[in-house]
Design an enzyme around this catalytic site. Structure first.
Site, PDB file in Angstrom:
ATOM      1  N   CYS A 127       0.815  -1.231   0.000  1.00 17.40           N
ATOM      2  CA  CYS A 127       0.000   0.000   0.000  1.00 17.40           C
ATOM      3  C   CYS A 127       0.845   1.277   0.000  1.00 17.40           C
ATOM      4  O   CYS A 127       0.334   2.362  -0.270  1.00 17.40           O
ATOM      5  CB  CYS A 127      -0.960   0.008   1.182  1.00 17.40           C
ATOM      6  SG  CYS A 127      -2.158  -1.321   1.095  1.00 17.40           S
ATOM      7  N   HIS A 267      -2.857   7.707   2.650  1.00 20.66           N
ATOM      8  CA  HIS A 267      -3.377   6.416   2.177  1.00 20.66           C
ATOM      9  C   HIS A 267      -4.741   6.194   2.826  1.00 20.66           C
ATOM     10  O   HIS A 267      -4.925   6.399   4.032  1.00 20.66           O
ATOM     11  CB  HIS A 267      -2.390   5.309   2.547  1.00 20.66           C
ATOM     12  CG  HIS A 267      -2.922   3.930   2.328  1.00 20.66           C
ATOM     13  ND1 HIS A 267      -3.597   3.567   1.178  1.00 20.66           N
ATOM     14  CD2 HIS A 267      -2.897   2.813   3.118  1.00 20.66           C
ATOM     15  CE1 HIS A 267      -3.950   2.296   1.269  1.00 20.66           C
ATOM     16  NE2 HIS A 267      -3.552   1.815   2.438  1.00 20.66           N
ATOM     17  N   ASN A 297     -10.404   0.802   0.808  1.00 16.62           N
ATOM     18  CA  ASN A 297      -8.943   0.841   0.691  1.00 16.62           C
ATOM     19  C   ASN A 297      -8.554   0.244  -0.661  1.00 16.62           C
ATOM     20  O   ASN A 297      -8.647  -0.965  -0.863  1.00 16.62           O
ATOM     21  CB  ASN A 297      -8.337   0.042   1.848  1.00 16.62           C
ATOM     22  CG  ASN A 297      -6.815  -0.014   1.802  1.00 16.62           C
ATOM     23  OD1 ASN A 297      -6.208   0.342   0.798  1.00 16.62           O
ATOM     24  ND2 ASN A 297      -6.209  -0.472   2.889  1.00 16.62           N
TER      25      ASN A 297
HETATM   26  O1  UT7 Z   1      -3.439  -0.702   3.756  1.00 17.67           O
HETATM   27  C1  UT7 Z   1      -3.341  -1.211   5.040  1.00 17.67           C
HETATM   28  C2  UT7 Z   1      -4.453  -2.187   5.183  1.00 17.67           C
HETATM   29  N1  UT7 Z   1      -4.912  -2.552   6.472  1.00 17.67           N
HETATM   30  C3  UT7 Z   1      -5.359  -1.700   7.407  1.00 17.67           C
HETATM   31  O2  UT7 Z   1      -5.262  -0.507   7.319  1.00 17.67           O
HETATM   32  C4  UT7 Z   1      -6.020  -2.331   8.603  1.00 17.67           C
HETATM   33  C5  UT7 Z   1      -5.977  -1.465   9.827  1.00 17.67           C
HETATM   34  N2  UT7 Z   1      -6.857  -1.989  10.822  1.00 17.67           N
HETATM   35  C6  UT7 Z   1      -8.174  -1.663  10.838  1.00 17.67           C
HETATM   36  O3  UT7 Z   1      -8.644  -0.908  10.008  1.00 17.67           O
HETATM   37  C7  UT7 Z   1      -9.030  -2.219  11.935  1.00 17.67           C
HETATM   38  O4  UT7 Z   1      -8.215  -2.940  12.836  1.00 17.67           O
HETATM   39  C8  UT7 Z   1     -10.204  -3.153  11.448  1.00 17.67           C
HETATM   40  C9  UT7 Z   1     -11.246  -2.317  10.741  1.00 17.67           C
HETATM   41  C10 UT7 Z   1      -9.645  -4.220  10.514  1.00 17.67           C
HETATM   42  C11 UT7 Z   1     -10.848  -3.834  12.637  1.00 17.67           C
HETATM   43  O5  UT7 Z   1     -11.321  -2.857  13.536  1.00 17.67           O
HETATM   44  P1  UT7 Z   1     -10.971  -2.971  15.089  1.00 17.67           P
HETATM   45  O6  UT7 Z   1     -11.638  -1.849  15.753  1.00 17.67           O
HETATM   46  O7  UT7 Z   1      -9.489  -3.055  15.224  1.00 17.67           O
HETATM   47  O8  UT7 Z   1     -11.670  -4.316  15.472  1.00 17.67           O
HETATM   48  P2  UT7 Z   1     -11.038  -5.624  16.122  1.00 17.67           P
HETATM   49  O9  UT7 Z   1     -10.253  -6.383  15.125  1.00 17.67           O
HETATM   50  O10 UT7 Z   1     -10.364  -5.243  17.423  1.00 17.67           O
HETATM   51  O11 UT7 Z   1     -12.352  -6.433  16.473  1.00 17.67           O
HETATM   52  C12 UT7 Z   1     -13.329  -5.946  17.393  1.00 17.67           C
HETATM   53  C13 UT7 Z   1     -14.522  -6.884  17.350  1.00 17.67           C
HETATM   54  C14 UT7 Z   1     -14.125  -8.360  17.440  1.00 17.67           C
HETATM   55  O12 UT7 Z   1     -15.143  -9.005  18.167  1.00 17.67           O
HETATM   56  P3  UT7 Z   1     -14.927  -9.368  19.710  1.00 17.67           P
HETATM   57  O13 UT7 Z   1     -13.728 -10.263  19.747  1.00 17.67           O
HETATM   58  O14 UT7 Z   1     -14.706  -8.062  20.404  1.00 17.67           O
HETATM   59  O15 UT7 Z   1     -16.201 -10.036  20.079  1.00 17.67           O
HETATM   60  C15 UT7 Z   1     -14.175  -8.809  16.008  1.00 17.67           C
HETATM   61  O16 UT7 Z   1     -14.436 -10.203  15.896  1.00 17.67           O
HETATM   62  O17 UT7 Z   1     -15.185  -6.732  16.086  1.00 17.67           O
HETATM   63  C16 UT7 Z   1     -15.327  -8.015  15.469  1.00 17.67           C
HETATM   64  N3  UT7 Z   1     -15.281  -7.810  14.025  1.00 17.67           N
HETATM   65  C17 UT7 Z   1     -16.361  -7.534  13.308  1.00 17.67           C
HETATM   66  N4  UT7 Z   1     -17.654  -7.376  13.630  1.00 17.67           N
HETATM   67  C18 UT7 Z   1     -18.514  -7.066  12.645  1.00 17.67           C
HETATM   68  C19 UT7 Z   1     -14.202  -7.860  13.209  1.00 17.67           C
HETATM   69  N5  UT7 Z   1     -14.578  -7.599  11.953  1.00 17.67           N
HETATM   70  C20 UT7 Z   1     -15.913  -7.399  11.979  1.00 17.67           C
HETATM   71  C21 UT7 Z   1     -16.862  -7.106  10.998  1.00 17.67           C
HETATM   72  N6  UT7 Z   1     -18.139  -6.939  11.367  1.00 17.67           N
HETATM   73  N7  UT7 Z   1     -16.512  -6.959   9.702  1.00 17.67           N
END
Ligand code: UT7
Length: 351
Positions: A127, A267, A297
């Site tokens: 990226c 980005h 993204n």
């Molecule tokens: O170009 C670079 C590319 N990558 C990035 O930039 C990724 C950067 N990271 C992020 O954008 C964020 O970490 C995400 C959007 C991927 C995830 O958001 P988060 O606030 O970090 O969520 P998390 O991974 O800490 O998950 C929180 C909760 C979890 O549930 P529990 O364990 O708290 O019950 C996940 O299982 O949200 C759950 N979860 C979802 N729920 C609904 C994870 N993905 C989803 C989803 N829909 N799509």
């Protein structure tokens, strides 16, 4: 020895930096909304919007590839530059989702553009690709050997995503953005670049199979090892550190400070990352534009697509100081400092 070297020299190094002569983008027609995703994985429009800022993204058709998107963006950039494709003497493509392991996507694009003979290669920084590619293009132009360099960021992540994995499928979209660069005649253009990598973090975001570490097999296909793996929270924390660092470092020694910067063009990965980075930098969020609500993204394409939109909307004015800043798998991160002296906008909408 010294004398032979000097007499062998065919090019005097002039150290003239690069400016934008043209810019263009390509966005696929097909829209996938958060509501569409609700019927595919256990997620909700509310969760995606509040955690990422994304409402919808575009995806290419089954018969279209990264180089198709890249070619379309290049044609738009060449047209806005007002030059013939034959004038291009170097194509630098960056992509995280190449058409094939080889040949390079740059060569695929060159073939599709019908440019008979120029240099072409890919820069792989995932990226952060467009930041790296702009820096490489600027360096090539400074050698005085290349006068019209086409830089293109193109990605079709929809083809690398496991559409049953809610951790990744909500984030990415397809698109391409391109720019024609040439030597600057007024000192404006790309003033400085800052590039960094930390390979110890490679496993935060990667595609396990299909390369030499894990060649394709029935097992790799069955276990979906050809799809993106991501430790989202880790990447998030890294990004919030990397953006402020790159913005600060790219200004170092240039005589400019953040107060002089008109726009930071980040980005487009997650609105919360952009907002947190703006807070850390104490930089006004209004000057850190975003379009990820509509496109998600798009990896290497996100910065040039946003630049193209800003240019077409008239937001980019001659003399403005811009920072383009990116981060991604590798880990990689970096920034370019640009005094905008790009083409004058003469009309036309992004498709
Ligand atoms: O170009 C670079 C590319 N990558 C990035 O930039 C990724 C950067 N990271 C992020 O954008 C964020 O970490 C995400 C959007 C991927 C995830 O958001 P988060 O606030 O970090 O969520 P998390 O991974 O800490 O998950 C929180 C909760 C979890 O549930 P529990 O364990 O708290 O019950 C996940 O299982 O949200 C759950 N979860 C979802 N729920 C609904 C994870 N993905 C989803 C989803 N829909 N799509």
């Amino acid at each position: 020895m010294k004398q032979i070297w000097q007499s062998d020299r065919v090019h005097e190094i002039k150290r003239v930096n690069a400016r934008f002569l043209g810019i263009g983008a390509a966005i696929p027609d097909k829209v996938v909304t958060n509501l569409d995703l609700e019927s595919m994985v256990d997620t909700s429009d509310e969760w995606i919007r509040s955690r990422t800022g994304i409402t919808e993204r575009r995806v290419v058709s089954d018969d279209s590839s990264t180089s198709d998107l890249g070619t379309e963006a290049c044609l738009a950039a060449i047209s806005s530059a007002g030059i013939d494709p034959e004038e291009i003497d170097l194509i630098i493509a960056c992509t995280s989702s190449p058409d094939m392991i080889f040949p390079s996507t740059a060569c695929m694009i060159q073939g599709k553009l019908g440019i008979p003979s120029c240099a072409a290669f890919d820069v792989m920084a995932v990226c952060t690709g467009f930041i790296y590619a702009l820096s490489v293009a600027d360096a090539m132009i400074r050698t005085d050997r290349y006068r019209k360099v086409l830089v293109v960021g193109a990605d079709a992540f929809s083809k690398l995503i496991d559409w049953t994995d809610r951790n990744t499928c909500i984030l990415f979209g397809d698109g391409a953005g391109a720019a024609v660069l040439e030597p600057s005649d007024d000192g404006g253009g790309i003033l400085n670049s800052y590039l960094k990598a930390d390979g110890s973090g490679w496993d935060q975001l990667y595609v396990p199979a299909g390369g030499t570490a894990m060649p394709a097999s029935a097992d790799t296909v069955q276990n979906k090892m050809h799809s993106v793996r991501m430790r989202g929270a880790e990447v998030f924390k890294f990004a919030v550190r990397a953006i402020p660092e790159a913005c600060t470092e790219v200004l170092r020694g240039t005589g400019h400070s953040l107060d002089d910067v008109d726009f930071i063009i980040p980005h487009q990965a997650n609105q919360r990352i952009i907002t947190s980075a703006a807070k850390k930098l104490r930089f006004p969020i209004e000057k850190m534009p975003s379009n990820l609500d509509r496109f998600g993204n798009t990896s290497t394409a996100s910065i040039p697509i946003l630049l193209d939109e800003m240019w077409r909307s008239g937001a980019l004015q001659s003399g403005q100081l811009l920072i383009t800043v990116g981060f991604g798998s590798g880990l990689t991160w970096g920034a370019n400092l640009i005094r905008w002296n790009g083409p004058k906008f003469v009309g036309g909408d992004i498709n």
